[in-house]
Design a protein around this motif. Structure first.
Motif, PDB file in Angstrom:
ATOM      1  N   ASP A 297      44.289  31.698  25.314  1.00 27.17           N
ATOM      2  CA  ASP A 297      42.912  31.242  25.510  1.00 27.17           C
ATOM      3  C   ASP A 297      41.989  32.349  25.988  1.00 27.17           C
ATOM      4  O   ASP A 297      40.867  32.083  26.431  1.00 27.17           O
ATOM      5  N   GLY A 298      42.461  33.572  25.903  1.00 27.46           N
ATOM      6  CA  GLY A 298      41.686  34.697  26.397  1.00 27.46           C
ATOM      7  C   GLY A 298      42.311  35.255  27.661  1.00 27.46           C
ATOM      8  O   GLY A 298      42.987  34.554  28.415  1.00 27.46           O
ATOM      9  N   LEU A 299      42.086  36.513  27.894  1.00 25.37           N
ATOM     10  CA  LEU A 299      42.689  37.196  29.028  1.00 25.37           C
ATOM     11  C   LEU A 299      42.139  36.671  30.354  1.00 25.37           C
ATOM     12  O   LEU A 299      40.937  36.411  30.481  1.00 25.37           O
ATOM     13  N   ALA A 300      43.057  36.497  31.320  1.00 27.24           N
ATOM     14  CA  ALA A 300      42.685  36.082  32.692  1.00 27.24           C
ATOM     15  C   ALA A 300      42.037  34.706  32.721  1.00 27.24           C
ATOM     16  O   ALA A 300      41.227  34.417  33.606  1.00 27.24           O
ATOM     17  N   ASN A 301      42.422  33.835  31.798  1.00 30.13           N
ATOM     18  CA  ASN A 301      41.719  32.560  31.639  1.00 30.13           C
ATOM     19  C   ASN A 301      42.623  31.350  31.865  1.00 30.13           C
ATOM     20  O   ASN A 301      42.431  30.299  31.259  1.00 30.13           O
ATOM     21  N   SER A 302      43.597  31.448  32.736  1.00 32.75           N
ATOM     22  CA  SER A 302      44.440  30.273  32.996  1.00 32.75           C
ATOM     23  C   SER A 302      43.642  29.135  33.616  1.00 32.75           C
ATOM     24  O   SER A 302      43.983  27.954  33.455  1.00 32.75           O
ATOM     25  N   SER A 303      42.554  29.460  34.306  1.00 33.06           N
ATOM     26  CA  SER A 303      41.691  28.430  34.900  1.00 33.06           C
ATOM     27  C   SER A 303      40.812  27.738  33.868  1.00 33.06           C
ATOM     28  O   SER A 303      40.256  26.665  34.134  1.00 33.06           O
ATOM     29  N   GLY A 304      40.669  28.348  32.693  1.00 32.21           N
ATOM     30  CA  GLY A 304      39.751  27.823  31.679  1.00 32.21           C
ATOM     31  C   GLY A 304      38.297  28.064  32.000  1.00 32.21           C
ATOM     32  O   GLY A 304      37.412  27.502  31.344  1.00 32.21           O
ATOM     33  N   ASP A 490      39.890  37.116  42.589  1.00 31.25           N
ATOM     34  CA  ASP A 490      39.832  36.905  44.032  1.00 31.25           C
ATOM     35  C   ASP A 490      38.616  37.625  44.608  1.00 31.25           C
ATOM     36  O   ASP A 490      37.773  38.159  43.865  1.00 31.25           O
ATOM     37  N   GLN A 491      38.502  37.650  45.922  1.00 27.37           N
ATOM     38  CA  GLN A 491      37.312  38.222  46.547  1.00 27.37           C
ATOM     39  C   GLN A 491      37.169  39.724  46.297  1.00 27.37           C
ATOM     40  O   GLN A 491      36.091  40.293  46.505  1.00 27.37           O
ATOM     41  N   TRP A 492      38.233  40.393  45.868  1.00 23.68           N
ATOM     42  CA  TRP A 492      38.195  41.818  45.582  1.00 23.68           C
ATOM     43  C   TRP A 492      37.998  42.099  44.093  1.00 23.68           C
ATOM     44  O   TRP A 492      38.102  43.246  43.656  1.00 23.68           O
ATOM     45  N   GLY A 493      37.737  41.058  43.314  1.00 19.31           N
ATOM     46  CA  GLY A 493      37.559  41.231  41.885  1.00 19.31           C
ATOM     47  C   GLY A 493      38.841  41.314  41.096  1.00 19.31           C
ATOM     48  O   GLY A 493      38.821  41.570  39.889  1.00 19.31           O
ATOM     49  N   LYS A 494      39.999  41.102  41.751  1.00 18.33           N
ATOM     50  CA  LYS A 494      41.281  41.187  41.064  1.00 18.33           C
ATOM     51  C   LYS A 494      41.581  39.880  40.344  1.00 18.33           C
ATOM     52  O   LYS A 494      41.490  38.797  40.930  1.00 18.33           O
ATOM     53  N   SER A 495      41.971  39.981  39.093  1.00 16.75           N
ATOM     54  CA  SER A 495      42.333  38.798  38.312  1.00 16.75           C
ATOM     55  C   SER A 495      43.516  38.074  38.944  1.00 16.75           C
ATOM     56  O   SER A 495      44.496  38.703  39.354  1.00 16.75           O
ATOM     57  N   HIS A 496      43.428  36.744  39.016  1.00 17.05           N
ATOM     58  CA  HIS A 496      44.570  35.958  39.492  1.00 17.05           C
ATOM     59  C   HIS A 496      45.744  36.041  38.514  1.00 17.05           C
ATOM     60  O   HIS A 496      46.906  35.916  38.923  1.00 17.05           O
ATOM     61  N   ASP A 497      45.442  36.252  37.230  1.00 15.37           N
ATOM     62  CA  ASP A 497      46.475  36.217  36.194  1.00 15.37           C
ATOM     63  C   ASP A 497      47.072  37.587  35.885  1.00 15.37           C
ATOM     64  O   ASP A 497      48.243  37.680  35.501  1.00 15.37           O
ATOM     65  N   VAL A 498      46.260  38.629  36.008  1.00 21.97           N
ATOM     66  CA  VAL A 498      46.680  39.979  35.616  1.00 21.97           C
ATOM     67  C   VAL A 498      46.443  40.886  36.824  1.00 21.97           C
ATOM     68  O   VAL A 498      45.309  41.280  37.099  1.00 21.97           O
ATOM     69  N   PRO A 499      47.477  41.240  37.569  1.00 23.80           N
ATOM     70  CA  PRO A 499      47.281  41.879  38.876  1.00 23.80           C
ATOM     71  C   PRO A 499      46.718  43.293  38.861  1.00 23.80           C
ATOM     72  O   PRO A 499      46.375  43.808  39.921  1.00 23.80           O
ATOM     73  N   ASN A 500      46.595  43.916  37.695  1.00 19.34           N
ATOM     74  CA  ASN A 500      45.942  45.227  37.654  1.00 19.34           C
ATOM     75  C   ASN A 500      44.677  45.207  36.793  1.00 19.34           C
ATOM     76  O   ASN A 500      44.234  46.233  36.288  1.00 19.34           O
ATOM     77  N   LEU A 501      44.101  44.017  36.656  1.00 17.15           N
ATOM     78  CA  LEU A 501      42.824  43.845  35.953  1.00 17.15           C
ATOM     79  C   LEU A 501      41.777  43.399  36.965  1.00 17.15           C
ATOM     80  O   LEU A 501      41.997  42.438  37.712  1.00 17.15           O
ATOM     81  N   PHE A 502      40.646  44.109  36.978  1.00 20.10           N
ATOM     82  CA  PHE A 502      39.590  43.831  37.943  1.00 20.10           C
ATOM     83  C   PHE A 502      38.267  43.582  37.222  1.00 20.10           C
ATOM     84  O   PHE A 502      38.028  44.109  36.129  1.00 20.10           O
ATOM     85  N   ILE A 503      37.400  42.796  37.860  1.00 18.50           N
ATOM     86  CA  ILE A 503      36.037  42.575  37.367  1.00 18.50           C
ATOM     87  C   ILE A 503      35.095  42.804  38.538  1.00 18.50           C
ATOM     88  O   ILE A 503      35.271  42.229  39.615  1.00 18.50           O
ATOM     89  N   TYR A 504      34.098  43.670  38.331  1.00 20.58           N
ATOM     90  CA  TYR A 504      33.196  44.037  39.420  1.00 20.58           C
ATOM     91  C   TYR A 504      31.743  43.641  39.185  1.00 20.58           C
ATOM     92  O   TYR A 504      30.903  43.887  40.044  1.00 20.58           O
ATOM     93  N   ASP A 505      31.395  43.093  38.035  1.00 22.46           N
ATOM     94  CA  ASP A 505      29.976  42.858  37.735  1.00 22.46           C
ATOM     95  C   ASP A 505      29.511  41.478  38.189  1.00 22.46           C
ATOM     96  O   ASP A 505      30.233  40.755  38.873  1.00 22.46           O
ATOM     97  N   GLY A 506      28.310  41.083  37.792  1.00 22.07           N
ATOM     98  CA  GLY A 506      27.726  39.822  38.237  1.00 22.07           C
ATOM     99  C   GLY A 506      28.431  38.584  37.739  1.00 22.07           C
ATOM    100  O   GLY A 506      28.141  37.484  38.221  1.00 22.07           O
ATOM    101  N   SER A 507      29.359  38.738  36.818  1.00 18.28           N
ATOM    102  CA  SER A 507      30.086  37.558  36.351  1.00 18.28           C
ATOM    103  C   SER A 507      30.950  36.950  37.444  1.00 18.28           C
ATOM    104  O   SER A 507      31.336  35.787  37.355  1.00 18.28           O
ATOM    105  N   VAL A 508      31.257  37.701  38.519  1.00 16.54           N
ATOM    106  CA  VAL A 508      32.110  37.170  39.588  1.00 16.54           C
ATOM    107  C   VAL A 508      31.347  36.280  40.571  1.00 16.54           C
ATOM    108  O   VAL A 508      31.956  35.656  41.442  1.00 16.54           O
ATOM    109  N   PHE A 509      30.021  36.176  40.430  1.00 22.21           N
ATOM    110  CA  PHE A 509      29.228  35.413  41.395  1.00 22.21           C
ATOM    111  C   PHE A 509      29.641  33.941  41.407  1.00 22.21           C
ATOM    112  O   PHE A 509      29.847  33.333  40.348  1.00 22.21           O
ATOM    113  N   VAL A 510      29.691  33.377  42.597  1.00 22.23           N
ATOM    114  CA  VAL A 510      30.011  31.955  42.770  1.00 22.23           C
ATOM    115  C   VAL A 510      28.750  31.106  42.605  1.00 22.23           C
ATOM    116  O   VAL A 510      28.761  30.050  41.966  1.00 22.23           O
ATOM    117  N   THR A 511      27.666  31.549  43.226  1.00 22.24           N
ATOM    118  CA  THR A 511      26.344  30.953  43.053  1.00 22.24           C
ATOM    119  C   THR A 511      25.367  32.090  42.806  1.00 22.24           C
ATOM    120  O   THR A 511      25.704  33.266  42.964  1.00 22.24           O
TER     121      THR A 511
END
Length: 543
Positions: A297-304, A490-511
């Motif tokens: 379903d796409g990388l790092a997307n177990s949550s959907g 997680d809060q450090w931008g680390k993917s829950h599914d892929v432990p060496n994949l990180f996201i740092y941009d605005g897509s991580v915003f909760v609100t």
């Protein structure tokens, strides 16, 4: 496509995207001794290519330097399908990313923005607080060269920006007169534009052409603030590199990415960790493109949730005309003063959360808003141009209203089934509707902004509700959180599914808050990359 070529060099860190967050990551990782490769699909833009100091500026802003990639239509852009969206996303592909075209508003989020669930019973709280992020805001203000005035009573006490504020000008003074009559909050607006020469950049000369690139090399675009340091530290920057897939091995670890260069060659760049910094549309697009047997379903997307909860900050404005010369063609194009009078929730208004206001200049004869306001050019041409110029040139300003955009899973980014970029890679489709809460919020704030204009003595008022070309702020499509079932990283931008994949941009915003997000994007990236550096010996990596 030709056969995939492999770059035998294995980078410690592969960064995808050289915009705001990717630039921060590149500078700090390379300074800490990491070998860094950054893939950027756009070019390096020279300041001489900007038209803000030339007579043709306002015409060039309608095409070559338009912020909507569907209008600009450069090879480095990817198209975005927007037929199901109320808002057009605005962005720019280049070294520096959208900071090339941003207005350089520098806004910290409020403490309340990180705990809206606790305070207002809506959305979710962030996994950290304002106090956790505060030292990184402080550090980023120094790195970006922010001009501002300490002591804004809307915020907790804190450090002053490194530079004094830019002049608020006659439009700021006139707007402040109205706010003072009403007893409403206002404060000189902080801007990531130097009021004095700073770190190799020139002081602002107040052309007011910030939205099409700064020809003076003043505005804090990260090609100037961060990339010179990163390159000096040994980071490798590859431009014209369109990433089409992030690769993973049999253990579920990211091993690098495949990109297409401008000769049409597919190249594999390997790395120990991968950091995605593609913005709130580009990042979910790439994750959804990176399907495999392990991640169907796409990388790092177990949550959907990859691609869902898109927030783009609905924007509206009230412009006022005055019977005196206000020099409202002067810059900066961003903000002279700001107001948070109606920012916090008051449920008696019929909606939750609020909006930030800012006073912005009206620009030259064609008008700053002509660049992305969606108005026909004919309204500012021929006899209409002369009529409008006589009435408004130098005599008007705008109260802009940025409304908090609440996360909704129905607002999302998906892959389009037919539209592709110039390399044949599927383009994103944006599905986005303004909510009832947004409509009520905007209606309320427009009425208050009209009151502010009248109090300032406006002789004519124009209301622009919910612009379509306003999607500068792309947030929420790979949200952070503590629970892998309800978040992507997680809060450090680390993917829950892929432990060496990180996201740092605005897509991580909760609100989304009601503020321009770049200060928070860069502060989050700085916090996350410093954590990665500190944990480097504990970090799981691909062999």
């Amino acid at each position: 496509m030709s056969k995939i070529r492999m770059n035998l060099k294995v980078a410690d860190a592969l960064i995808i995207g050289a915009g705001a967050s990717g630039s921060v990551a590149a500078k700090h990782l390379s300074a800490a001794g990491f070998s860094v490769v950054c893939l950027e699909q756009g070019p390096k833009v020279d300041n001489g290519e900007f038209w803000g100091d030339k007579p043709e500026w306002e015409l060039m802003s309608q095409k070559r330097w338009h912020p909507n990639p569907n209008v600009r239509d450069l090879e480095a852009d990817y198209p975005v399908e927007t037929s199901q969206s109320d808002v057009n996303p605005l962005m720019y592909s280049a070294v520096g990313g959208s900071t090339i075209l941003w207005a350089a508003h520098w806004q910290r989020f409020m403490p309340s923005d990180f705990k809206v669930k606790t305070l207002d019973g809506i959305a979710d709280d962030w996994p950290f607080t304002y106090e956790d992020l505060e030292p990184f805001y402080d550090e980023m203000e120094v790195e970006m060269g922010v001009s501002g005035l300490a002591g804004d009573p809307a915020y907790p006490p804190g450090n002053a920006p490194p530079l004094p504020p830019l002049p608020i000008g006659k439009i700021g003074m006139k707007a402040a007169e109205g706010m003072n009559k009403l007893g409403w909050h206002w404060w000189p607006g902080p801007n990531a534009i130097p009021s004095k020469d700073y770190d190799g950049r020139n002081a602002c000369v107040r052309r007011g052409t910030c939205l099409t690139g700064c020809p003076e090399r003043a505005k804090a675009s990260t090609d100037h603030t961060h990339w010179p340091h990163a390159l000096k530290n040994g980071a490798e920057l590859i431009t014209g590199a369109r990433v089409r897939e992030i690769l993973v091995n049999d253990e579920g670890l990211a091993t690098g990415a495949i990109y297409v260069d401008r000769n049409g060659r597919e190249i594999e760049q390997r790395a120990k960790v991968v950091i995605v910094c593609g913005n709130g549309i580009g990042t979910p697009r790439l994750l959804l493109l990176s399907k495999s047997n392990r991640f169907p379903d796409g990388l790092a997307n177990s949550s959907g949730l990859v691609g869902k909860n898109l927030m783009m900050h609905p924007y509206a404005a009230v412009s006022g005309n005055f019977d005196e010369d206000l020099e409202s063609w002067l810059g900066p194009a961003g903000q002279t003063i700001q107001s948070m009078q109606f920012y916090e929730t008051d449920k008696s208004r019929g909606f939750v959360r609020g909006a930030k206001w800012q006073v912005m200049p009206s620009g030259g004869p064609l008008g700053m808003r002509a660049a992305y306001g969606g108005k026909p050019l004919e309204e500012a041409w021929g006899a209409n141009l002369h009529r409008s110029t006589k009435r408004t040139f130098g005599r008007s300003f705008e109260w802009g209203i940025i409304a908090e955009d609440l996360p909704e899973e129905a607002n999302r980014v998906v892959l389009d089934q037919s539209l592709t970029d110039s390399d044949g890679v599927p383009a994103p489709r944006v599905i986005y509707r303004n909510s009832e809460n947004t409509h009520r919020m905007i209606d309320f704030h427009l009425e208050r902004a009209k009151e502010a204009m009248n109090a300032a003595g406006a002789i004519g008022i124009t209301v622009t509700p919910l612009m379509r070309d306003c999607g500068w702020h792309l947030m929420g499509t790979a949200r952070m959180g503590t629970d892998p079932r309800t978040s992507v990283v997680d809060q450090w931008g680390k993917s829950h599914d892929v432990p060496n994949l990180f996201i740092y941009d605005g897509s991580v915003f909760v609100t989304s808050s009601g503020f321009n997000p770049t200060a928070t994007i860069t502060a989050i990236a700085l916090r996350a990359v410093k954590h990665l550096i500190a944990e480097r010996y504990n970090q799981k990596v691909a062999a």
